[in-house]
Each structure stands twice: as structure tokens, then as C-alpha cells.
Design a protein around this motif. Sequence first.
Motif, PDB file in Angstrom:
ATOM      1  N   ASP A 124       0.863  -1.176   0.000  1.00 16.69           N
ATOM      2  CA  ASP A 124       0.000   0.000   0.000  1.00 16.69           C
ATOM      3  C   ASP A 124       0.903   1.230   0.000  1.00 16.69           C
ATOM      4  N   ARG A 125       0.845   2.009  -1.073  1.00 15.04           N
ATOM      5  CA  ARG A 125       1.769   3.129  -1.197  1.00 15.04           C
ATOM      6  C   ARG A 125       1.040   4.466  -1.308  1.00 15.04           C
ATOM      7  N   MET A 126       1.641   5.468  -0.734  1.00 16.20           N
ATOM      8  CA  MET A 126       1.142   6.835  -0.876  1.00 16.20           C
ATOM      9  C   MET A 126       1.622   7.397  -2.220  1.00 16.20           C
ATOM     10  N   ALA A 127       0.882   8.347  -2.743  1.00 20.04           N
ATOM     11  CA  ALA A 127       1.257   9.046  -3.979  1.00 20.04           C
ATOM     12  C   ALA A 127       0.919  10.522  -3.757  1.00 20.04           C
ATOM     13  N   LEU A 128       1.927  11.281  -3.402  1.00 21.53           N
ATOM     14  CA  LEU A 128       1.738  12.657  -2.964  1.00 21.53           C
ATOM     15  C   LEU A 128       2.439  13.635  -3.909  1.00 21.53           C
ATOM     16  N   VAL A 129       1.903  14.839  -3.995  1.00 24.81           N
ATOM     17  CA  VAL A 129       2.536  15.912  -4.744  1.00 24.81           C
ATOM     18  C   VAL A 129       2.532  17.164  -3.871  1.00 24.81           C
ATOM     19  N   PHE A 130       3.715  17.754  -3.733  1.00 28.12           N
ATOM     20  CA  PHE A 130       3.884  19.003  -2.985  1.00 28.12           C
ATOM     21  C   PHE A 130       4.440  20.068  -3.930  1.00 28.12           C
ATOM     22  N   ARG A 131       4.132  21.309  -3.625  1.00 33.63           N
ATOM     23  CA  ARG A 131       4.579  22.412  -4.493  1.00 33.63           C
ATOM     24  C   ARG A 131       5.279  23.490  -3.681  1.00 33.63           C
ATOM     25  N   ARG A 132       6.340  24.022  -4.266  1.00 31.54           N
ATOM     26  CA  ARG A 132       6.952  25.221  -3.679  1.00 31.54           C
ATOM     27  C   ARG A 132       6.030  26.403  -4.006  1.00 31.54           C
ATOM     28  N   PRO A 133       5.633  27.163  -2.997  1.00 35.07           N
ATOM     29  CA  PRO A 133       4.733  28.310  -3.268  1.00 35.07           C
ATOM     30  C   PRO A 133       5.357  29.289  -4.261  1.00 35.07           C
ATOM     31  N   LEU A 134       4.496  29.976  -4.989  1.00 31.61           N
ATOM     32  CA  LEU A 134       4.967  30.934  -5.982  1.00 31.61           C
ATOM     33  C   LEU A 134       5.612  32.150  -5.332  1.00 31.61           C
ATOM     34  N   LYS A 135       5.249  32.429  -4.101  1.00 29.04           N
ATOM     35  CA  LYS A 135       5.831  33.576  -3.386  1.00 29.04           C
ATOM     36  C   LYS A 135       6.413  33.113  -2.055  1.00 29.04           C
TER      37      LYS A 135
END
Length: 258
Positions: free
Chosen positions: A247-258
Motif C-alpha cells: 500500500d503506497r502513498m502518492a503525494l505531490v507538494f509544491r513550492r509556493p509561488l511567493k
Amino acid sequence: MVSQRIVAFVTVLSLAGLSSLAVAQTPECAINAPLDTRVEAVLAKADRPTKQRDNDAHRLTETRFVLSHVKPGDHVLDIGAGGGYASYILSSAVCSGTVDSQNPQSWVDGYKMEPARQALAAARPNVHLVTADFARIPAPAQPYDVIFIGTVYHDTYNETGHDAVAFDKSLLALLKPGGIVILTDHKTAPGIGATATNTLHRIEDTQVVTDFKAAGFEQVENSNALANPADDHLKNVFDPSIRGQTDRMALVFRRPLK
């Protein structure tokens, strides 16, 4: 003589244009190519090692998830890349872009990775090898568009002196504003946190989210694409009864634009 030189120059330009057009029109690089087309094309590359191709079936869902967030021209960092399974795939998917394939020296030596890494670099000119500890990955000349961490985030916890938030902050600094981290890893049972990273090779998804948010990232996706509710979360991921089916997680994180 002058007219001959002009004709020759125009011919060279024309051939260069045709060559660029040919590259742009390969299935995985064509503008607005469907995801299925891109995935099929990158997996079909004949220079990929046979042992890697043998893993395609059980890694297909992960490949689809990753490529749905990667586009031609991207500059990508593949963290804990091992022998380069994902690096080969990413190098095709970014087309005119580049991939930095990273491993710590201790992994390269301990798992005897160097022959496979050198073969990868020789086969794919847009792949650059990076040998550095996780917390000391050098800043690229141009910030990354994407960082991929495929089932190895828990391993970073097993490094001496590891500080999860400091590590994630270092990744934030490597990304351009709006750049993303794509992360997959093996889930533990709820409440385990990061206590089983070296025994079961698992980590709790809420722990990962907490780490990245503390480092300044925004969470933009938490997908069930790699979920397997039938997994026994108390088993080591290398147990033959569940290997390749965790059972695996699939995550996406983003560096904020500001």
C-alpha cells in the motif's frame, strides 16, 4: 560562389529544422500527446536494460502517476535513483529537458551501482549523475521543475543525523517557485509515524505530509493511485508475500509561488 554558399547555408538550416521537428514529433514529445501515448512510448525504448523492462508491469501505475506531472522540457531531479529505473523513463519523458540522477556514495558503493549508472549516462545524454548525500545535493545552475522521490523518502530517515524538515527545506531551495515534489512510499499502519523506517521500510503518510508542510511546501495532491487496502502494514516491504504489492502513498507538494 556566393550563391552556392547561400544555398548550402539554407540547406543546413532546413536539415536542422527537420531534425528538430523529428525530435519534437516523437510520440512522447509531441505537443498535447495523451498520457497513455507518452507512457507507452517511454517504456518501449529499446535501450532500457532487460531487468528494468521486466519490472514495467508492476510499476506501470506509478509510472503513469509520475508522468502525469512531468512534461517535455522539464529539469528533473531523481532522488535515490538506484540503478536508474525512473531516470530512464524520466529522460525520455522530458525530451529536450534534463534529469539529474542522484544517489549517496554509500549506496553506490554498498549496492555496487556504478556500472548501471555509467551505462545509464552513456545511453542517455540528457541524464547527469549526482553522487551526494541526501542533505547535500548541490544546487543546479537552473532550479528544478520537478523532484521525484520514489519509495525512498523513508530511507532518508535512516541516515545518520537526519533532520527531515531540514532535508525538505533543502529540496524547497532546489526548486523553482511553483516547482513540485512527486513522492511515493510504502505506508505503515496509522499511528506508526517514522518509527518503522528501518525495520519495515515504511513510513506513515501523515508524517510525510507534516514534514513537507513544516518545510514550507503546499500539498497539492494525495492520490489513491497506488493504494492497496489488502496490504499487511506490519510486514517488511521485502516480504515475498507482499513485495511489489504494498500500500503506497502518492503525494505531490509544491513550492509556493511567493
